[in-house]
Enzyme design. Structure first.
Site, mmCIF file in Angstrom:
data_model
loop_
_atom_site.group_PDB
_atom_site.id
_atom_site.type_symbol
_atom_site.label_atom_id
_atom_site.label_comp_id
_atom_site.label_asym_id
_atom_site.label_seq_id
_atom_site.Cartn_x
_atom_site.Cartn_y
_atom_site.Cartn_z
ATOM 1 N N ASN A 160 -24.737 -59.177 -14.439
ATOM 2 C CA ASN A 160 -24.238 -57.932 -15.040
ATOM 3 C C ASN A 160 -24.196 -57.952 -16.566
ATOM 4 O OD1 ASN A 160 -22.043 -59.633 -15.025
ATOM 5 N ND2 ASN A 160 -20.570 -58.051 -14.475
ATOM 6 N N ARG A 168 -21.057 -66.795 -23.871
ATOM 7 C CA ARG A 168 -19.616 -67.056 -23.853
ATOM 8 C C ARG A 168 -19.334 -68.489 -23.376
ATOM 9 N NH1 ARG A 168 -16.014 -62.552 -20.788
ATOM 10 N NH2 ARG A 168 -16.307 -63.797 -18.943
ATOM 11 N N LYS A 183 -27.901 -72.041 -15.223
ATOM 12 C CA LYS A 183 -28.649 -71.369 -14.159
ATOM 13 C C LYS A 183 -28.293 -69.882 -14.213
ATOM 14 C CE LYS A 183 -28.237 -69.880 -10.384
ATOM 15 N NZ LYS A 183 -29.058 -68.683 -10.491
ATOM 16 N N PRO A 184 -29.206 -69.059 -14.759
ATOM 17 C CA PRO A 184 -28.909 -67.619 -14.833
ATOM 18 C C PRO A 184 -29.120 -66.959 -13.481
ATOM 19 C CG PRO A 184 -31.100 -68.063 -15.718
ATOM 20 C CD PRO A 184 -30.539 -69.397 -15.295
ATOM 21 N N GLY A 237 -18.949 -65.155 -11.822
ATOM 22 C CA GLY A 237 -19.584 -64.468 -10.700
ATOM 23 C C GLY A 237 -18.536 -64.053 -9.690
ATOM 24 N N GLU A 259 -14.654 -67.697 -13.853
ATOM 25 C CA GLU A 259 -14.417 -66.290 -14.197
ATOM 26 C C GLU A 259 -14.922 -65.475 -13.017
ATOM 27 O OE1 GLU A 259 -12.810 -65.152 -16.662
ATOM 28 O OE2 GLU A 259 -12.713 -66.866 -18.003
ATOM 29 N N CYS A 293 -16.745 -56.900 -14.300
ATOM 30 C CA CYS A 293 -15.556 -57.453 -13.644
ATOM 31 C C CYS A 293 -14.302 -56.768 -14.194
ATOM 32 C CB CYS A 293 -15.485 -58.944 -13.870
ATOM 33 S SG CYS A 293 -15.610 -59.361 -15.605
ATOM 34 N N GLU A 390 -14.160 -54.740 -5.185
ATOM 35 C CA GLU A 390 -14.760 -54.245 -6.423
ATOM 36 C C GLU A 390 -15.805 -53.200 -6.074
ATOM 37 O OE1 GLU A 390 -16.194 -58.258 -7.868
ATOM 38 O OE2 GLU A 390 -15.436 -57.423 -9.723
HETATM 39 P P1 NAP Z 1 -22.642 -63.966 -7.590
HETATM 40 O O1 NAP Z 1 -23.402 -63.479 -6.437
HETATM 41 O O2 NAP Z 1 -21.417 -64.755 -7.347
HETATM 42 O O3 NAP Z 1 -23.692 -64.806 -8.464
HETATM 43 C C1 NAP Z 1 -23.348 -65.382 -9.680
HETATM 44 C C2 NAP Z 1 -24.249 -66.563 -9.954
HETATM 45 O O4 NAP Z 1 -24.031 -67.556 -8.952
HETATM 46 C C3 NAP Z 1 -25.730 -66.244 -9.919
HETATM 47 O O5 NAP Z 1 -26.386 -67.038 -10.884
HETATM 48 C C4 NAP Z 1 -26.132 -66.681 -8.528
HETATM 49 O O6 NAP Z 1 -27.489 -67.015 -8.398
HETATM 50 C C5 NAP Z 1 -25.275 -67.915 -8.362
HETATM 51 N N1 NAP Z 1 -25.031 -68.307 -6.976
HETATM 52 C C6 NAP Z 1 -25.031 -67.534 -5.864
HETATM 53 N N2 NAP Z 1 -24.730 -68.276 -4.786
HETATM 54 C C7 NAP Z 1 -24.543 -69.539 -5.224
HETATM 55 C C8 NAP Z 1 -24.207 -70.769 -4.591
HETATM 56 N N3 NAP Z 1 -23.999 -70.864 -3.274
HETATM 57 N N4 NAP Z 1 -24.085 -71.872 -5.346
HETATM 58 C C9 NAP Z 1 -24.296 -71.805 -6.683
HETATM 59 N N5 NAP Z 1 -24.616 -70.686 -7.336
HETATM 60 C C10 NAP Z 1 -24.735 -69.566 -6.625
HETATM 61 O O7 NAP Z 1 -22.193 -62.814 -8.565
HETATM 62 P P2 NAP Z 1 -23.066 -61.623 -9.131
HETATM 63 O O8 NAP Z 1 -23.289 -60.678 -8.013
HETATM 64 O O9 NAP Z 1 -24.229 -62.134 -9.882
HETATM 65 O O10 NAP Z 1 -22.072 -61.008 -10.212
HETATM 66 C C11 NAP Z 1 -21.086 -60.100 -9.901
HETATM 67 C C12 NAP Z 1 -19.740 -60.775 -9.792
HETATM 68 O O11 NAP Z 1 -19.443 -61.460 -11.002
HETATM 69 C C13 NAP Z 1 -18.610 -59.780 -9.600
HETATM 70 O O12 NAP Z 1 -17.722 -60.243 -8.624
HETATM 71 C C14 NAP Z 1 -17.937 -59.757 -10.966
HETATM 72 O O13 NAP Z 1 -16.601 -59.362 -10.939
HETATM 73 C C15 NAP Z 1 -18.110 -61.155 -11.406
HETATM 74 N N6 NAP Z 1 -17.976 -61.262 -12.856
HETATM 75 C C16 NAP Z 1 -16.855 -61.832 -13.365
HETATM 76 C C17 NAP Z 1 -16.680 -61.917 -14.735
HETATM 77 C C18 NAP Z 1 -15.447 -62.555 -15.310
HETATM 78 O O14 NAP Z 1 -15.493 -62.903 -16.478
HETATM 79 N N7 NAP Z 1 -14.362 -62.702 -14.588
HETATM 80 C C19 NAP Z 1 -17.663 -61.421 -15.582
HETATM 81 C C20 NAP Z 1 -18.795 -60.841 -15.039
HETATM 82 C C21 NAP Z 1 -18.940 -60.787 -13.661
HETATM 83 P P3 NAP Z 1 -28.527 -65.984 -7.734
HETATM 84 O O15 NAP Z 1 -28.617 -64.846 -8.651
HETATM 85 O O16 NAP Z 1 -29.783 -66.764 -7.648
HETATM 86 O O17 NAP Z 1 -27.971 -65.621 -6.395
#
Ligand code: NAP
Length: 486
Positions: A160, A168, A183-184, A237, A259, A293, A390
């Site tokens: 996002n 950060r 790892k992005p 994430g 986070e 988030c 969310e």
């Molecule tokens: P996500 O599905 O949790 O993915 C985040 C990252 O983790 C991606 O690089 C993803 O890779 C990787 N990942 C997925 N499964 C994994 C596993 N089993 N082991 C290790 N890494 C893994 O989150 P998203 O959908 O990208 O982002 C949205 C979420 O981020 C929302 O819940 C949002 O609230 C949260 N967020 C929080 C903050 C904060 O500061 N609190 C800021 C921004 C976003 P892949 O892309 O290859 O799956």
């Protein structure tokens, strides 16, 4: 590939950045990156394997001593140069973010400026890893406290904010003296790959920052977390993946910074400046099209001002132009992918089935493109799933309330605790209510809290640790105490 993007994508690297060199993945695997506005392929990116992940940790390990040994001022200067060079290339990076993530160019520009600030801020913090000396009360020995770089840091970031969520982490890690392997997210790997030549130009030595996009995130990250040289995992994430990584981190007792997700309440009291609250609501809800988030998820509006607020918010939301984020005047781009759109459709349908009233939007257009219109729902009933989860899309869910005590209870009734917003002209009430809200960050008469100089992070299941501010630096430092008599 679309010719419209050819110039923008011409020099964007698509391989793995390990030890200061571009490499193919060890098995030759690649994956496609799609434009969410057109659903067409924009790039094919190398997909790191477990072998590549090990190579990246090796490269970070080789670079560790040299980087950690640099004087803080030298590290600071490299970070400051990184800030300058990102700002020099800001427009190109902003367009790239829009192409791979979909967000409107105005949002991308804001993100690049925010992302760059983490290098400027941590350039200033790099020289302030201050320790302390005191005397032990009983023995009289000196207690010398100092900070050391924690070690190699694995950084995992979401789609996002493809730039800011990574900088950060990279900013404070480098300020602290830690090399990193990033790892992005697979949806948006290009922005970080494009940043690598910039960091190299700024003087970041080979191996200090490594970037390994991968379609095998689970295996690749797990491999790194089980390498004893890795001492920090900083993840942004979903709470679901954060929980998994906490389990993984436990095996080698790696220091976690998490986070995670949010479910922000946005409270409007009867004495609020309604126009200011509307402006704040538009930022808190629509920055990044709700894909943040920090996005306001539940609007609680006092019954006396409810109708005025709902009417004004609806007018502003309905006026936003939706389209390809690169086009002039567009403020709402597509959501990031088909799953994101499907989730928003399901949440809105569920709320409407349970009795919510659509004030604007509420119906997704046909493709191509993962578009969803700005939507306002009123009288969203307590059982609606969007009040628990969310939304991550441009949907404002309004409910009304009668009393302060009641709204505090309802706002806190969530497993998340990232950010809450409230509007009131009475600062006594503002501070009183803020203190009773179980959220790591509060926007009091403000719809935006993110600031590199402030500690960003959540309570409860929204995370562990803080990013930004001095706290963000401490995530990458170990405290060492030396007991000494002299
Ligand atoms: P996500 O599905 O949790 O993915 C985040 C990252 O983790 C991606 O690089 C993803 O890779 C990787 N990942 C997925 N499964 C994994 C596993 N089993 N082991 C290790 N890494 C893994 O989150 P998203 O959908 O990208 O982002 C949205 C979420 O981020 C929302 O819940 C949002 O609230 C949260 N967020 C929080 C903050 C904060 O500061 N609190 C800021 C921004 C976003 P892949 O892309 O290859 O799956």
């Amino acid at each position: 590939m679309s010719s419209r993007y050819d110039n923008l994508l011409a020099n964007v690297p698509t391989d793995l950045w390990i030890g200061g060199k571009w490499r193919k993945s060890s098995d030759g695997g690649r994956f496609d990156v799609l434009d969410p506005a057109t659903e067409t392929k924009i790039a094919s990116v190398a997909s790191a394997t477990v072998e590549d992940a090990k190579a990246a940790v090796d490269a970070a390990s080789d670079a560790f001593e040299g980087w950690a040994g640099r004087k803080p001022r030298e590290r600071a200067e490299v970070l400051r140069k990184s800030f300058d060079l990102i700002m020099r290339d800001a427009e190109r990076l902003a367009k790239l973010i829009t192409i791979e993530n979909g967000k409107a160019l105005s949002d991308s520009r804001g993100e690049v400026a925010y992302a760059a600030e983490f290098f400027r801020w941590y350039a200033e913090e790099a020289v302030r890893a201050i320790g302390a000396v005191s005397r032990a009360p009983a023995s009289g020995a000196r207690i010398v406290v100092q900070h050391k770089p924690a070690g190699i840091a694995v950084l995992v970031t979401p789609w996002n904010f493809p730039a800011a969520m990574a900088t950060r982490k990279i900013g404070p890690a480098l300020a602290a003296g830690c090399p990193v392997v990033l790892k992005p997210a697979s949806d948006t790997p290009l922005t970080m790959l494009a940043l690598m030549p910039i960091l190299e130009e700024a003087g970041v030595p080979a191996g200090v920052v490594n970037v390994i996009p991968s379609r095998s995130s689970g295996k690749v990250v797990s491999t790194m977390l089980h390498d004893p040289r890795v001492r920090v995992v900083s993840f942004t994430g979903s709470t679901e993946v954060g929980r998994k990584l906490l389990h993984e981190a436990a095996d080698t007792v790696v220091k976690p910074a998490m986070e995670l997700g949010g479910n922000a309440p946005f409270i409007v009291f009867e004495d609020a400046d309604i126009d200011a609250a509307i402006d704040g609501a538009m930022i808190a809800k629509m920055r990044n099209m709700g894909e943040a988030c920090t996005s306001a998820n539940r609007f609680y509006v006092h019954e006396r001002v409810h109708d005025e607020f709902a009417k004004k918010l609806t007018a502003k939301m309905a006026a936003l132009k939706v389209g390809n984020g690169l086009d002039d005047g567009v403020l709402v781009g597509p959501l990031v992918n088909a799953d994101a759109k499907k989730k928003v459709i399901e949440l809105v349908d569920d709320a409407v089935d349970k009795g919510a009233k659509i004030l604007t939007g509420g119906k997704a257009p046909n493709g191509p493109g993962h578009f969803y219109p700005p939507t306002v729902l009123d009288a969203v009933p307590e059982g609606a799933a969007m009040l628990r989860e969310e939304i991550f899309g441009p949907v404002a869910a309004i409910q009304s309330f009668k009393s302060e005590g009641e709204v505090i209870k309802r706002a806190n009734d969530t497993e998340y605790g990232l950010v809450a917003y409230l509007y009131t002209k009475d600062m006594n009430r503002g501070m009183r209510v803020s203190e009773q809200l179980d959220f790591g960050m509060i926007g009091l008469n403000r719809g935006l809290v993110s600031d590199p100089a402030a500690p960003f992070g959540g309570m409860k299941q929204s995370g562990i640790g803080r990013e930004g501010a001095h706290e963000g630096l401490m995530e990458f430092l170990e405290t060492q105490y030396i007991s000494v008599t002299w």
